[in-house]
Design a protein around this motif. Sequence first.
Motif, PDB file in Angstrom:
ATOM      1  N   ASP A 124       2.674 -21.119 -30.224  1.00  0.00           N
ATOM      2  CA  ASP A 124       1.583 -20.399 -30.886  1.00  0.00           C
ATOM      3  C   ASP A 124       0.487 -21.371 -31.322  1.00  0.00           C
ATOM      4  O   ASP A 124      -0.693 -21.128 -31.107  1.00  0.00           O
ATOM      5  N   GLN A 126      15.592 -15.632 -30.405  1.00  0.00           N
ATOM      6  CA  GLN A 126      14.359 -16.354 -30.161  1.00  0.00           C
ATOM      7  C   GLN A 126      14.326 -17.615 -31.020  1.00  0.00           C
ATOM      8  O   GLN A 126      14.671 -17.591 -32.195  1.00  0.00           O
ATOM      9  N   ASP A 127      13.931 -18.711 -30.448  1.00  0.00           N
ATOM     10  CA  ASP A 127      13.853 -19.980 -31.147  1.00  0.00           C
ATOM     11  C   ASP A 127      12.515 -20.042 -31.876  1.00  0.00           C
ATOM     12  O   ASP A 127      11.459 -20.112 -31.255  1.00  0.00           O
ATOM     13  N   ARG A 128      12.559 -20.023 -33.198  1.00  0.00           N
ATOM     14  CA  ARG A 128      11.326 -19.987 -33.989  1.00  0.00           C
ATOM     15  C   ARG A 128      10.512 -21.264 -33.871  1.00  0.00           C
ATOM     16  O   ARG A 128       9.292 -21.232 -33.928  1.00  0.00           O
ATOM     17  N   SER A 132       8.656 -20.998 -30.561  1.00  0.00           N
ATOM     18  CA  SER A 132       7.607 -19.977 -30.683  1.00  0.00           C
ATOM     19  C   SER A 132       6.434 -20.461 -31.523  1.00  0.00           C
ATOM     20  O   SER A 132       5.270 -20.250 -31.165  1.00  0.00           O
ATOM     21  N   SER A 133       6.732 -21.123 -32.631  1.00  0.00           N
ATOM     22  CA  SER A 133       5.645 -21.565 -33.507  1.00  0.00           C
ATOM     23  C   SER A 133       4.831 -22.695 -32.873  1.00  0.00           C
ATOM     24  O   SER A 133       3.607 -22.740 -33.009  1.00  0.00           O
TER      25      SER A 133
END
Length: 97
Positions: free
Chosen positions: A88, A79-81, A84-85
């Motif tokens: 989010d 997963q690419d942080r 994702s961040s």
Amino acid sequence: MVIILTLNVVKDYLKIDYEDEDNYLTELLEVSLIYIDSMVGEGYKNDEKAVKLAEILQKKLVSDMYNIRGTNIDIKTKQDRIVSSILDKLSNYITES
């Protein structure tokens, strides 16, 4: 459909100086925006800083899809942080009626 990034901005980002890929890149721009909006809604479009985050995310998505020549993701891919961040953060914005 509103495209946050222009074709010229993406071509500059990808260092493409020819027109052969313009239709494909335009499609990737549209798909990347649909993806972002479907994941987080459109509330972020009312905040200048959030739009900047979305632009960075859209560049990354277009770049990834352009370089892989598809939208399939290998099951073993981590997963690419960053993605994702940003997703989010953008999801915290509420669409105003």
